[in-house]
Every structure is written in C-alpha cells, then in structure tokens.
Design a protein around this motif. Structure first.
Motif, short mmCIF file in Angstrom:
data_model
loop_
_atom_site.label_atom_id
_atom_site.label_comp_id
_atom_site.label_asym_id
_atom_site.label_seq_id
_atom_site.Cartn_x
_atom_site.Cartn_y
_atom_site.Cartn_z
N THR A 1 0.86 -1.14 0.15
CA THR A 1 0.03 0.13 0.07
C THR A 1 0.77 1.55 0.04
N ALA A 2 2.20 1.26 0.56
CA ALA A 2 2.96 2.24 0.75
C ALA A 2 3.40 2.84 -0.73
N SER A 3 3.17 1.87 -1.66
CA SER A 3 3.71 2.15 -3.20
C SER A 3 2.78 2.93 -3.89
N TYR A 4 1.40 2.85 -3.05
CA TYR A 4 0.33 3.95 -4.12
C TYR A 4 0.15 4.97 -3.00
N ALA A 5 1.08 5.45 -2.30
CA ALA A 5 1.05 6.65 -1.38
C ALA A 5 1.09 7.95 -2.53
N HIS A 6 1.73 7.92 -3.40
CA HIS A 6 1.86 9.20 -3.92
C HIS A 6 2.22 9.09 -5.56
N ASP A 7 2.20 10.28 -6.37
CA ASP A 7 2.40 10.25 -7.67
C ASP A 7 3.83 10.64 -7.81
N PRO B 1 -9.05 8.91 -5.51
CA PRO B 1 -8.88 8.14 -6.60
C PRO B 1 -7.59 8.22 -7.28
N GLN B 2 -6.95 7.13 -8.09
CA GLN B 2 -5.79 7.10 -8.71
C GLN B 2 -5.79 6.41 -9.95
N GLY B 3 -5.01 7.01 -10.98
CA GLY B 3 -5.00 6.25 -12.10
C GLY B 3 -3.48 5.67 -12.16
N ALA B 4 -2.58 6.01 -13.21
CA ALA B 4 -1.39 5.47 -13.02
C ALA B 4 -0.43 6.10 -12.20
N ARG B 5 -0.63 7.04 -11.56
CA ARG B 5 0.15 7.88 -10.92
C ARG B 5 1.48 8.47 -11.44
N THR B 6 1.13 9.10 -12.73
CA THR B 6 2.24 9.78 -13.68
C THR B 6 1.86 11.24 -13.47
N CYS C 1 -7.01 6.62 4.62
CA CYS C 1 -7.90 6.76 3.37
C CYS C 1 -7.81 5.46 2.67
N ILE C 2 -8.97 5.32 1.87
CA ILE C 2 -9.18 4.35 0.84
C ILE C 2 -8.35 4.79 -0.58
N VAL C 3 -7.46 3.99 -1.11
CA VAL C 3 -6.90 4.58 -2.25
C VAL C 3 -7.61 3.73 -3.16
N LEU C 4 -8.48 4.52 -4.11
CA LEU C 4 -9.29 3.56 -5.21
C LEU C 4 -8.33 3.87 -6.54
N SER C 5 -7.84 2.64 -6.61
CA SER C 5 -6.92 2.74 -8.05
C SER C 5 -7.74 1.83 -9.24
N LEU C 6 -7.90 2.76 -10.11
CA LEU C 6 -8.92 2.52 -11.24
C LEU C 6 -8.31 1.80 -12.52
N SER D 1 3.46 11.33 -21.17
CA SER D 1 3.58 9.98 -20.40
C SER D 1 2.70 9.26 -21.15
N TRP D 2 2.23 9.06 -22.33
CA TRP D 2 1.08 8.63 -23.29
C TRP D 2 1.13 7.18 -23.10
N GLU D 3 2.25 6.60 -23.16
CA GLU D 3 2.67 5.13 -22.87
C GLU D 3 2.14 4.28 -21.73
N THR D 4 1.97 5.34 -20.63
CA THR D 4 1.79 4.75 -19.31
C THR D 4 0.53 5.29 -18.53
N CYS D 5 0.06 6.73 -19.13
CA CYS D 5 -0.85 7.32 -18.22
C CYS D 5 -2.23 6.88 -18.64
N THR D 6 -3.47 7.03 -17.85
CA THR D 6 -4.45 6.62 -18.19
C THR D 6 -5.35 7.75 -18.67
N ILE D 7 -6.77 7.27 -19.34
CA ILE D 7 -7.54 8.04 -19.68
C ILE D 7 -8.43 8.87 -18.67
N GLY D 8 -8.68 7.94 -17.48
CA GLY D 8 -9.13 8.35 -16.15
C GLY D 8 -8.51 9.75 -15.65
N GLY D 9 -6.97 9.43 -15.75
CA GLY D 9 -5.93 10.46 -14.74
C GLY D 9 -6.00 11.69 -15.95
#
Length: 455
Positions: free
Chosen positions: A24-30, A68-73, A85-90, A134-142
C-alpha cells in the motif's frame, strides 16, 4: 480499520483489496516532489462500476476519505494518499467498450492507457489527439482528472475538448450520467466539463465517451536551432501570426537538449541555445515546413533542418517526449513547473526563468509546448542538500509568480493537487475560491473525495 475492511470485503472479491503495508505504501504518491503523502488504510482495485459504488457507499457510511488514482504519473500530488484513506485505483477498469467510426466516438473505462486507445482507434482510421508525454503509461481517467494536454494541443486541443460524456460515481455511491454521444448538445449545465480537471474531488469517473477525429496524414517535423531563447520565441510568434497551424510546435532549451543527449545519445545539437520542433500533418507538409523554415531563418535561426521522412520525424519527437525524464537525471531531484502564458509573452517567460535560475544559483531546464505558451521549467537540485532544496522551492514559487505577472496561469495541464494549492487561491481570488468550494460541497458534502487537494 477492521470494520472498514469487513464492509469492503462484503462487496468486493479478495483480489481487489490490498492491505499489506509494504504494498500500500507504493500507492501513496504520484511523481511530484515536495508534496506530502499520507499512509492509506487500504488500496482497492475495482473492476466494475458496482464495486466502485460499494466502495463509496462504505466510505460514506464510515466517513472514510477516498483518494482516486490512475497510473500515478501526475506531477502535482493530486493522487497522493491521506492518512487512513481508501486509495481507489482504477487501473483494472481498462476496457475499451466501443469504437464507432460513424459517430466518431470511443467509449472507455478510466484505466485505459492513452497509447493503447490511440493505437486501437488508429486501426479504424481514427485519431485521439491528446497525447501527454507519459502517453505510454498514463490513463484516460487520469487525463480527464487533470485535463491534460500534450504535444499536439496547438492544433487539436486538450483533453477537455474530447470528453463528450461521463459516467461518474458520486461520493454517496449514486451513479451520475453527464453529457452525450451526439456531435451537439446543450441540455442543461455542462457538468461534463465540470468534472474534467476536477482531480477526483467531485466524483469517480467510471466511463467516458470520447470524441475522435479522422486520422491525419503522417506528420513531418522540422528542427530549427537558435542562438537564444528569445529568437526561438520570436519565431514562434511569427509562425502563429502568419496563420500557420502546425500539428506541434515544441521548444527545448540548451539544458534540456544536453540532458536528452546524455540520457539517450540522440545526437541533438548541443551548441544550440534553443531547439524548436515544428510539425505539419497537412496534405503537403513539405510546403508548410518550407514556409515555416523561412520564418525561423528570418527570426535568427542558425540552422533549419526538415526531417526527410516520418521515421526521422518520430526520432525528433521521441527526444522531446523524453525531456522531462532526461532532466530528472541532471540532479537527484526535480520540481517540474507548468506555467502557461499568452504566446506573446513566451519570450519574457523564458527570459525571466533564466534570470530566476541565476538568482537562485540553480540549473533550470525548460521544455515547452511553445505553440500554446505552455512552459515546463524543471528545477534540478540535490534533495540531500537542505539549502539547495530551499532555493529550489523558492525558485519554483518565483516562476509561478512570474507566470501570473505575465497574464498566465499556474498550470496549463498538470493540475493543482497539493503542490499549487496556495497559488490556486492567488490566481482565483477570494470570490473564485469561495464559489469553487461551494461546488465541491454540492457534490461531496462530507468532503471525502480527495481531501486536501486544490483548496
């Protein structure tokens, strides 16, 4: 904590919940520097709209914040966790649901990667223009959350111009549908545009209807070397004043060029003070490039070299796309600014940034979507040196102040997040902040969605 997990498990499959603290620590930041991040209680990776609704109903019942999170880019801390918090990764909601060549739309889930969508619609002779670096990794939601841009925005516009409709899970778990699938539509307030750029603070985007364009011809790129940033910015003004519509118009200063060469041995001209890349995807790009080449020469370019073919053009674009990554290797840390000014003030922005770099004795490289006036000054510093870190933060603030003085904005595409909260208040003013907080309260009265961001 136990009550939270028990309620979440009641409506989620086991694999959708992550509770291991090391994970979960790896989801803590962009990817932003100087942005606080808390410790999440749990990370949830839903695959369906119903699962997202269950998470939000649980969060509302227990008054637990949701990030809410996407690819964290992202580069502003907008996806950073808050304590408990609840990290909600889409990212697991990654299906392309529909591509319609007749209606020229795509319907997608938020976890679809930008480049994946682009390639999929290309197969139908269509084109999705927004293309962040970052188009190769970033998400449409982000992309929707930060209203992101990219290299092609000078001709084709930013993400907001391609989002026709959304499905959004609200803070209390209700599902809201906004917008349309049609080419036109003016029914009621434009709630779709309201969610674009809201950084997950108003609702959770779970589906998007995106506008597409016919795929243009392959673009060709021209590279022009300049003896100063001022002459390169003069060339940008001449190109736009003459009515040209390039598919991209990008600038890299000397620091950026050298960083790219050091990272990838691209063979870019290190003697140049500024390198301008201009591309056209018109039926006769060579004629357009020739006309622009003459304008660059008139502005003071020392060399103008049009690419011979699309492959050579793509190499130049790869060099520009890796600019931010390359600048990150100059020192142990970077702060990436995102200040957009009127095109007529682009030269003043670059000159002012150079003066700030000298004043604070720092290396600051600049790459820019020059055709939009959107600059990305990158402050390079040693994060283990307290004095240098302090000067880096002060220079960052000085650059944002300069942008506002020149009639610009503190962010053209990266968003506010945590990094620019103070500066958003300065740009909007007291009344503007009050109204935006009122909108936030209407959608999220308990303040559970992405707390601590924007305001």
């Amino acid at each position: 904590m136990s009550d939270l997990l028990e309620r979440l498990r009641a409506g989620l499959p086991p694999e959708a919940l992550i509770t291991d603290p090391d994970v979960t620590a790896s989801y803590a930041h962009d990817m932003a520097s100087f942005c606080e991040a808390g410790t999440p209680a749990v990370v949830v990776l839903p695959r369906t709209v119903e699962q997202v609704q269950h998470v939000m109903r649980t969060a509302t019942a227990l008054r637990v914040p949701v990030v809410p999170q996407g690819a964290r880019t992202g580069l502003s801390g907008a996806a950073n966790a808050s304590d408990g918090c609840i990290v909600l990764s889409l990212v697991k909601m990654d299906r392309i649901l529909e591509i319609s060549p007749v209606d020229r739309i795509a319907v997608v889930e938020p976890g679809v990667v930008n480049a994946v969508l682009s390639r999929a619609v290309n197969e139908h002779g269509l084109y999705y223009p927004p293309d962040p670096s970052s188009w190769e990794t970033c998400t449409i939601g982000g992309n929707i959350g930060t209203a992101s841009g990219g290299l092609c925005c000078v001709k084709y516009g930013v993400t907001a111009e391609y989002v026709l409709g959304l499905e959004v899970v609200l803070a209390d778990g209700r599902l809201l549908t906004t917008g349309r699938r049609t080419a036109k539509g003016v029914a009621g307030y434009d709630l779709t545009r309201l969610f674009v750029g809201s950084e997950g603070s108003l609702g959770i985007v779970v589906k998007a209807v995106l506008a597409l364009k016919p795929q243009p011809p392959q673009q060709l790129v021209l590279a022009a070397e300049f003896p100063s940033a001022a002459t390169a910015c003069d060339a940008v003004c001449r190109i736009m004043e003459r009515g040209h519509t390039p598919s991209l118009l990008e600038l890299m200063d000397r620091t950026t060029v050298r960083a790219v060469n050091a990272l990838a041995s691209m063979g870019l001209p290190e003697t140049t003070e500024a390198l301008l890349l201009c591309a056209f995807d018109t039926p006769d790009p060579l004629a357009d490039l020739a006309a622009v080449g003459e304008l660059c020469t008139a502005a003071g370019a020392t060399e103008v070299v049009p690419a011979d073919n699309p492959a050579e053009s793509e190499l130049l674009l790869q060099a520009r796309r890796m600019s931010l990554t390359a600048l990150e290797t100059v020192k142990s840390a970077t702060m990436i600014d995102d200040v957009c000014v009127p095109r007529s003030q682009l030269g003043a922005m670059l000159a002012g940034t150079a003066a700030i770099a000298e004043e604070y004795d720092l290396t600051i490289g600049v790459c820019a979507h020059a055709g939009d006036g959107n600059t990305h000054p990158v402050v390079c510093f040693d994060h283990q040196d307290p004095d240098e870190s302090r000067r880096a933060r002060e220079s960052f603030d000085a650059i944002m102040a300069l942008g506002l003085e020149l009639g610009g904005t503190i962010t053209g595409e990266h968003g506010v997040g945590v990094l620019k909260k103070e500066w958003l208040a300065r740009e909007l003013g007291e009344t503007g902040v009050e109204l935006q907080r009122s909108i936030k309260a209407a959608f999220d009265p308990l303040g559970l969605l992405n707390p601590g961001k924007l305001f």
